[in-house]
Design a protein around this motif. Sequence first.
Motif, short mmCIF file in Angstrom:
data_model
loop_
_atom_site.label_atom_id
_atom_site.label_comp_id
_atom_site.label_asym_id
_atom_site.label_seq_id
_atom_site.Cartn_x
_atom_site.Cartn_y
_atom_site.Cartn_z
N LEU A 1 -7.76 -2.69 -6.37
CA LEU A 1 -8.93 -2.78 -5.50
C LEU A 1 -10.21 -2.55 -6.29
O LEU A 1 -11.20 -3.28 -6.11
CB LEU A 1 -8.82 -1.76 -4.37
N ALA A 2 -10.21 -1.56 -7.16
CA ALA A 2 -11.40 -1.27 -7.97
C ALA A 2 -11.76 -2.45 -8.86
O ALA A 2 -12.94 -2.84 -8.96
CB ALA A 2 -11.16 -0.02 -8.82
N TRP A 3 -10.75 -3.05 -9.50
CA TRP A 3 -11.02 -4.19 -10.38
C TRP A 3 -11.49 -5.40 -9.58
O TRP A 3 -12.37 -6.14 -10.02
CB TRP A 3 -9.77 -4.52 -11.19
N ASP A 4 -10.90 -5.61 -8.41
CA ASP A 4 -11.32 -6.73 -7.56
C ASP A 4 -12.77 -6.58 -7.13
O ASP A 4 -13.54 -7.55 -7.13
CB ASP A 4 -10.42 -6.81 -6.32
N ARG A 5 -13.15 -5.38 -6.77
CA ARG A 5 -14.54 -5.16 -6.36
C ARG A 5 -15.50 -5.31 -7.54
O ARG A 5 -16.65 -5.70 -7.36
CB ARG A 5 -14.68 -3.76 -5.74
N ARG A 6 -15.04 -4.99 -8.73
CA ARG A 6 -15.87 -5.19 -9.92
C ARG A 6 -16.09 -6.68 -10.16
O ARG A 6 -17.21 -7.12 -10.43
CB ARG A 6 -15.22 -4.55 -11.15
N VAL A 7 -15.02 -7.46 -10.05
CA VAL A 7 -15.14 -8.91 -10.23
C VAL A 7 -16.05 -9.52 -9.17
O VAL A 7 -16.81 -10.45 -9.44
CB VAL A 7 -13.74 -9.57 -10.18
N ALA A 8 -15.99 -8.96 -7.96
CA ALA A 8 -16.82 -9.46 -6.87
C ALA A 8 -18.27 -9.02 -7.00
O ALA A 8 -19.13 -9.49 -6.25
CB ALA A 8 -16.26 -8.98 -5.53
N GLY A 9 -18.55 -8.11 -7.94
CA GLY A 9 -19.91 -7.65 -8.14
C GLY A 9 -20.39 -6.66 -7.09
O GLY A 9 -21.60 -6.50 -6.89
N GLU A 10 -19.46 -6.00 -6.43
CA GLU A 10 -19.84 -5.03 -5.41
C GLU A 10 -20.30 -3.73 -6.06
O GLU A 10 -19.71 -3.25 -7.03
CB GLU A 10 -18.66 -4.77 -4.48
N ARG A 11 -21.34 -3.14 -5.49
CA ARG A 11 -21.94 -1.95 -6.09
C ARG A 11 -21.04 -0.72 -6.02
O ARG A 11 -21.25 0.24 -6.77
CB ARG A 11 -23.27 -1.65 -5.39
N THR A 12 -20.07 -0.74 -5.14
CA THR A 12 -19.22 0.44 -4.96
C THR A 12 -18.08 0.53 -5.98
O THR A 12 -17.34 1.51 -5.97
CB THR A 12 -18.61 0.44 -3.55
#
Length: 242
Positions: free
Chosen positions: A154-165
């Motif tokens: 989940l953390a890596w996916d959100r990083r790829v998505a450019g999410e600030r969280t």
Amino acid sequence: MPYSNTATLHWDHRDGRVAAVVAAIVYSMWVLEVVFPVGLGADTGALADPDSTFGRMLDSAHRTAAILVVLAAGLGLALGAERPRRLLTVSWWSMVVFGVASLVSSLLPGRCVVSTDAACAVESVVEGVGGVSVVQPPLAVIATLAALVASASLAWDRRVAGERTWPVLALITGAQAVAAVVVLVLAAGLYLSSGDGSPGVALGLAERLHLVTVALWLLAVGLVPGHWKRRRGPVRTPERLR
């Protein structure tokens, strides 16, 4: 969830988010031992006495939490982000594995009131406690690793998505990894020593720290909106009648 304008039951992604947050709260209920003298304390491997009211309450609560985790992951797969990346799919399925392993372990006989309590599971098998199943330690390990994989994906996916969280998710994953490694190493040492010596403060504190990181992961799953959002297509307006 049901709506007032229809008699049909409709599931919404918000139900999954609520399920994840409630599960996080349940996995944090062990802190009641800090406020009230209801637990065994961190100087023991187990989190609670299975014959106590608190132990029976934790047992039922964690079984419910496991079901909520599976529900949240199922709704994430079905109603979460449209066309999710592979990492997000891995995260949802790992969450399912965590919930199922926790639920199955909670249904097995034994003195461990928390299904992910690797310390209690290993100690029970090593000491030959009557009625304890030998599959409980593997299930606890599977649940521990599945939660870690789900959090990391989940953390890596959100990083790829450019999410600030994503840095917060990465921090939670890092803490969970440290806690998981400490718990598994200490539990393995207890198993190899054939139960010689008590797991003591170290393993008791490590197990409680791991539960904190699991609760934080589930809380993030419910509160971070990005992986629940579906892309909305253009709204079409009806053509004017000629």
